[in-house]
Scaffold this motif. Sequence first.
Motif, PDB file in Angstrom:
ATOM      1  N   ARG A 360       0.827  -1.212   0.000  1.00 38.13           N
ATOM      2  CA  ARG A 360       0.000   0.000   0.000  1.00 38.13           C
ATOM      3  C   ARG A 360       0.860   1.260   0.000  1.00 38.13           C
ATOM      4  NH1 ARG A 360      -4.737  -1.510   4.395  1.00 38.13           N
ATOM      5  NH2 ARG A 360      -5.895  -2.921   3.040  1.00 38.13           N
ATOM      6  N   ALA A 361       1.983   1.206   0.712  1.00 36.04           N
ATOM      7  CA  ALA A 361       2.857   2.395   0.772  1.00 36.04           C
ATOM      8  C   ALA A 361       3.342   2.751  -0.627  1.00 36.04           C
ATOM      9  CB  ALA A 361       4.030   2.134   1.706  1.00 36.04           C
ATOM     10  N   LYS A 362       3.736   1.730  -1.387  1.00 37.31           N
ATOM     11  CA  LYS A 362       4.217   2.001  -2.749  1.00 37.31           C
ATOM     12  C   LYS A 362       3.069   2.508  -3.631  1.00 37.31           C
ATOM     13  CE  LYS A 362       7.253  -1.103  -4.347  1.00 37.31           C
ATOM     14  NZ  LYS A 362       7.884  -2.440  -4.559  1.00 37.31           N
ATOM     15  N   ALA A 363       1.907   1.915  -3.447  1.00 35.45           N
ATOM     16  CA  ALA A 363       0.740   2.380  -4.218  1.00 35.45           C
ATOM     17  C   ALA A 363       0.418   3.831  -3.844  1.00 35.45           C
ATOM     18  CB  ALA A 363      -0.452   1.477  -3.939  1.00 35.45           C
ATOM     19  N   ALA A 364       0.512   4.130  -2.557  1.00 34.74           N
ATOM     20  CA  ALA A 364       0.219   5.495  -2.094  1.00 34.74           C
ATOM     21  C   ALA A 364       1.231   6.485  -2.661  1.00 34.74           C
ATOM     22  CB  ALA A 364       0.235   5.539  -0.568  1.00 34.74           C
ATOM     23  N   THR A 365       2.465   6.046  -2.813  1.00 30.61           N
ATOM     24  CA  THR A 365       3.506   6.921  -3.373  1.00 30.61           C
ATOM     25  C   THR A 365       3.166   7.300  -4.815  1.00 30.61           C
ATOM     26  OG1 THR A 365       5.170   5.991  -1.933  1.00 30.61           O
ATOM     27  CG2 THR A 365       5.963   7.046  -3.953  1.00 30.61           C
ATOM     28  N   LEU A 366       2.766   6.323  -5.612  1.00 28.97           N
ATOM     29  CA  LEU A 366       2.425   6.650  -7.003  1.00 28.97           C
ATOM     30  C   LEU A 366       1.190   7.544  -7.068  1.00 28.97           C
ATOM     31  CD1 LEU A 366       3.106   3.600  -9.345  1.00 28.97           C
ATOM     32  CD2 LEU A 366       4.610   5.454  -8.630  1.00 28.97           C
ATOM     33  N   LEU A 367       0.253   7.315  -6.174  1.00 25.72           N
ATOM     34  CA  LEU A 367      -0.913   8.213  -6.140  1.00 25.72           C
ATOM     35  C   LEU A 367      -0.445   9.644  -5.829  1.00 25.72           C
ATOM     36  CD1 LEU A 367      -3.858   9.151  -5.894  1.00 25.72           C
ATOM     37  CD2 LEU A 367      -3.916   8.137  -3.601  1.00 25.72           C
ATOM     38  N   MET A 368       0.329   9.776  -4.762  1.00 28.49           N
ATOM     39  CA  MET A 368       0.793  11.106  -4.338  1.00 28.49           C
ATOM     40  C   MET A 368       1.567  11.812  -5.448  1.00 28.49           C
ATOM     41  SD  MET A 368       3.278  11.962  -1.120  1.00 28.49           S
ATOM     42  CE  MET A 368       4.877  11.378  -1.636  1.00 28.49           C
ATOM     43  N   LEU A 369       2.444  11.059  -6.122  1.00 28.34           N
ATOM     44  CA  LEU A 369       3.302  11.691  -7.133  1.00 28.34           C
ATOM     45  C   LEU A 369       2.560  12.004  -8.424  1.00 28.34           C
ATOM     46  CD1 LEU A 369       6.651   9.721  -6.649  1.00 28.34           C
ATOM     47  CD2 LEU A 369       6.100  12.019  -5.849  1.00 28.34           C
ATOM     48  N   ALA A 370       1.341  11.488  -8.568  1.00 27.80           N
ATOM     49  CA  ALA A 370       0.562  11.804  -9.771  1.00 27.80           C
ATOM     50  C   ALA A 370      -0.301  13.042  -9.565  1.00 27.80           C
ATOM     51  CB  ALA A 370      -0.322  10.618 -10.139  1.00 27.80           C
ATOM     52  N   LEU A 371      -0.490  13.445  -8.329  1.00 25.47           N
ATOM     53  CA  LEU A 371      -1.411  14.556  -8.042  1.00 25.47           C
ATOM     54  C   LEU A 371      -0.762  15.902  -8.370  1.00 25.47           C
ATOM     55  CD1 LEU A 371      -2.831  13.197  -4.664  1.00 25.47           C
ATOM     56  CD2 LEU A 371      -4.048  13.365  -6.849  1.00 25.47           C
ATOM     57  N   PRO A 372      -1.562  16.891  -8.717  1.00 19.83           N
ATOM     58  CA  PRO A 372      -0.982  18.194  -9.031  1.00 19.83           C
ATOM     59  C   PRO A 372      -0.463  18.869  -7.764  1.00 19.83           C
ATOM     60  CG  PRO A 372      -3.396  18.259  -9.212  1.00 19.83           C
ATOM     61  CD  PRO A 372      -3.024  16.854  -8.881  1.00 19.83           C
ATOM     62  N   GLY A 373       0.748  19.403  -7.844  1.00 18.27           N
ATOM     63  CA  GLY A 373       1.281  20.110  -6.686  1.00 18.27           C
ATOM     64  C   GLY A 373       2.617  19.551  -6.267  1.00 18.27           C
ATOM     65  N   SER A 374       2.969  19.824  -5.025  1.00 19.93           N
ATOM     66  CA  SER A 374       4.283  19.503  -4.497  1.00 19.93           C
ATOM     67  C   SER A 374       4.175  18.332  -3.521  1.00 19.93           C
ATOM     68  CB  SER A 374       4.806  20.761  -3.790  1.00 19.93           C
ATOM     69  OG  SER A 374       6.065  20.540  -3.252  1.00 19.93           O
ATOM     70  N   ALA A 375       5.155  17.431  -3.561  1.00 14.09           N
ATOM     71  CA  ALA A 375       5.084  16.250  -2.698  1.00 14.09           C
ATOM     72  C   ALA A 375       6.278  16.223  -1.752  1.00 14.09           C
ATOM     73  CB  ALA A 375       5.074  14.990  -3.548  1.00 14.09           C
ATOM     74  N   TYR A 376       6.033  15.787  -0.532  1.00 15.21           N
ATOM     75  CA  TYR A 376       7.085  15.673   0.474  1.00 15.21           C
ATOM     76  C   TYR A 376       7.385  14.200   0.742  1.00 15.21           C
ATOM     77  CZ  TYR A 376       7.235  20.614   1.460  1.00 15.21           C
ATOM     78  OH  TYR A 376       7.435  21.967   1.340  1.00 15.21           O
ATOM     79  N   VAL A 377       8.661  13.866   0.721  1.00 14.84           N
ATOM     80  CA  VAL A 377       9.116  12.493   0.974  1.00 14.84           C
ATOM     81  C   VAL A 377       9.943  12.527   2.255  1.00 14.84           C
ATOM     82  CG1 VAL A 377      10.650  10.674   0.113  1.00 14.84           C
ATOM     83  CG2 VAL A 377       9.144  11.896  -1.482  1.00 14.84           C
ATOM     84  N   TYR A 378       9.631  11.660   3.197  1.00 12.88           N
ATOM     85  CA  TYR A 378      10.368  11.629   4.461  1.00 12.88           C
ATOM     86  C   TYR A 378      11.497  10.607   4.365  1.00 12.88           C
ATOM     87  CZ  TYR A 378      11.355  10.830   9.429  1.00 12.88           C
ATOM     88  OH  TYR A 378      11.974  10.694  10.643  1.00 12.88           O
ATOM     89  N   GLN A 379      12.670  10.989   4.809  1.00 16.69           N
ATOM     90  CA  GLN A 379      13.844  10.119   4.670  1.00 16.69           C
ATOM     91  C   GLN A 379      13.527   8.688   5.103  1.00 16.69           C
ATOM     92  OE1 GLN A 379      16.775  12.027   7.305  1.00 16.69           O
ATOM     93  NE2 GLN A 379      16.317  10.522   8.893  1.00 16.69           N
ATOM     94  N   GLY A 380      13.957   7.744   4.278  1.00 18.29           N
ATOM     95  CA  GLY A 380      13.757   6.328   4.589  1.00 18.29           C
ATOM     96  C   GLY A 380      12.519   5.742   3.950  1.00 18.29           C
ATOM     97  N   GLU A 381      11.581   6.586   3.529  1.00 17.86           N
ATOM     98  CA  GLU A 381      10.413   5.979   2.878  1.00 17.86           C
ATOM     99  C   GLU A 381      10.807   5.418   1.520  1.00 17.86           C
ATOM    100  OE1 GLU A 381       7.684   9.593   2.761  1.00 17.86           O
ATOM    101  OE2 GLU A 381       7.314   8.845   0.742  1.00 17.86           O
ATOM    102  N   GLU A 382      11.882   5.980   0.938  1.00 20.73           N
ATOM    103  CA  GLU A 382      12.356   5.426  -0.343  1.00 20.73           C
ATOM    104  C   GLU A 382      12.997   4.058  -0.145  1.00 20.73           C
ATOM    105  OE1 GLU A 382      13.973   7.523   1.488  1.00 20.73           O
ATOM    106  OE2 GLU A 382      16.100   7.735   0.992  1.00 20.73           O
ATOM    107  N   LEU A 383      13.217   3.667   1.111  1.00 23.61           N
ATOM    108  CA  LEU A 383      13.741   2.328   1.397  1.00 23.61           C
ATOM    109  C   LEU A 383      12.627   1.406   1.900  1.00 23.61           C
ATOM    110  CD1 LEU A 383      17.021   3.440   3.260  1.00 23.61           C
ATOM    111  CD2 LEU A 383      16.722   2.914   0.830  1.00 23.61           C
TER     112      LEU A 383
END
Length: 549
Positions: A360-383
């Motif tokens: 779900r986290a990965k699915a949520a990431t693609l949802l977030m990155l598709a939305l218009p605007g600016s996205a915040y990524v917290y260190q370690g979520e990319e891992l």
Amino acid sequence: MTQHVTSALPADAPDDGSAPREWWRDAVIYQVYPRSFADGNGDGMGDLPGATARLPHLRRLGVDAVWLSPFYASPQADAGYDVADYRAVDPVFGSLPDADDLVREAHALGLRVIVDVVPNHCSDQHEWFKRALREGSGSPARERFHFRAGKGEDGQLPPNDWESVFGGPAWTRVADGAWYLHLFAPEQPDFNWEHPAVHDEFRSILRYWLDLGVDGFRIDVAHGLVKAAGLPDIGHEEQVKLLGKQAVPYFDQDGVHEIYRDWRRILDEYEGERIAVAEAWTPTVERSARYLRAGELHQAFNFEYLTTGWDAAALRAVVDRSLDAMNAVGAPATWVLSNHDVVRHTTRFADGDAARGLRRAKAATLLMLALPGSAYVYQGEELGLPEVTELPDEVRQDPAFFRSTGQDGTRDGCRVPLPWSGERAPFGFGPVEGGPSWLPQPAAWKDLSVEAQEGDPASTLEFYRAALAARRAHPALGAGRDVEWLDAPEGVLSFRRTAPGGSVVCTVNLTAAPVTLPVPGTLLLASAEVTSDGGAATVPADSTVWWAA
Ligand code: NOJ
């Protein structure tokens, strides 16, 4: 003091007037929590030289900017959100030249740098507060804070019923009998923003860091600076449960906006589009949008989005509300799933099943990155790091843990140092294998390190890199102001994003079963394996797909 950075523009930006304007409208901003990111000197605590050395990781990841949580001189009663000197770097994190190096290195790599500013409160070790204690009741030094006489016969009761966000009363009594206000820990006295010296001091602090070359500020407790006149009682216990849901007299008062209009004028004096993002926990996105009206701030964190569960209807509603509210003031929406104050979303979404949480986290990431605007990524979520839930009490440091079991009770679990490489803790966080780390890492993080994931196409790290690269390549992701919702079965969200040059369809299956749908375009990226049979594609449970359409 080392050489100043003269331009906030990344060094690789063309200097011919063709540099992109309003970079922040669709920027992906990566939060570095300095004490847990990378430890350069091996003392177990992350630091600025460590962070600088790891900036190439962020460049390779594909983010636009870095936001650093506080690294200023501080007794660390609240992990640096208790600032004793706003113009100094705490020795635990390095030195001012180290901050200067970090900003210059980041710019050389094409990364912007945002730093935290903490204007609601300082440390009880700040010179102003020490002086206020020394000079006593009635002294001008006390007027820079909220000192009051107590209630009751001997003034033995707090002046009002306000509670600290960390639990317990928001007032502490000093030796001469007066009480002072602290919305957070007792070591964090609130400034009195009715006092002109406080305004002057923060104008000067902003300029100090802007002169050093930072690209902007994340404003801590941006909604807290102004308190309702007379500091009225709330008449309600467990006030932490009201926060972000209903109005309270110490948050989101109309008077804060004048401060941000003033700060915007300062930001605009500088070249290079310096920005400010508000940490403002308000009851509605409409209230948050007020911080972003013309002449005020650039962005505000979207905590309503962060606190929405894995639920199609609820997510669609918060996306619509956010876009409506932000478009009404001409500001970009922002999207965030995790930060240093909340349980990591991999664990929030897990419902007791770690594999489901990561899916779900990965699915949520693609949802977030598709939305218009600016996205915040917290260190370690990319891992794909999960929350660490088994920390023994004796290693915990979050003041909220010791004061309450409320909203912010367990923030150490998302602050465990990052694993970078190697077989043994601290997994490359520090320079020495087997060396210290201020919070212990789970042994299983060996397999989640950057080194372990690098080059593995099935890894979360490579997935994030691919997602951020696709977002750069397809302006329809991120840019613009609107989403076009498409028909989809219950529990599935599907929307089209369009920009000059093409459109992208994003489909999120939030149900527990695969769904089969007509293929809307060419598969761009998916958070799980999508099978396609001619004109139909099967999208697995808890996954998101991007199609170039
Ligand atoms: C919000 C920060 O994110 C949090 O970590 C801190 O404890 C409070 N503000 C108080 O500064």
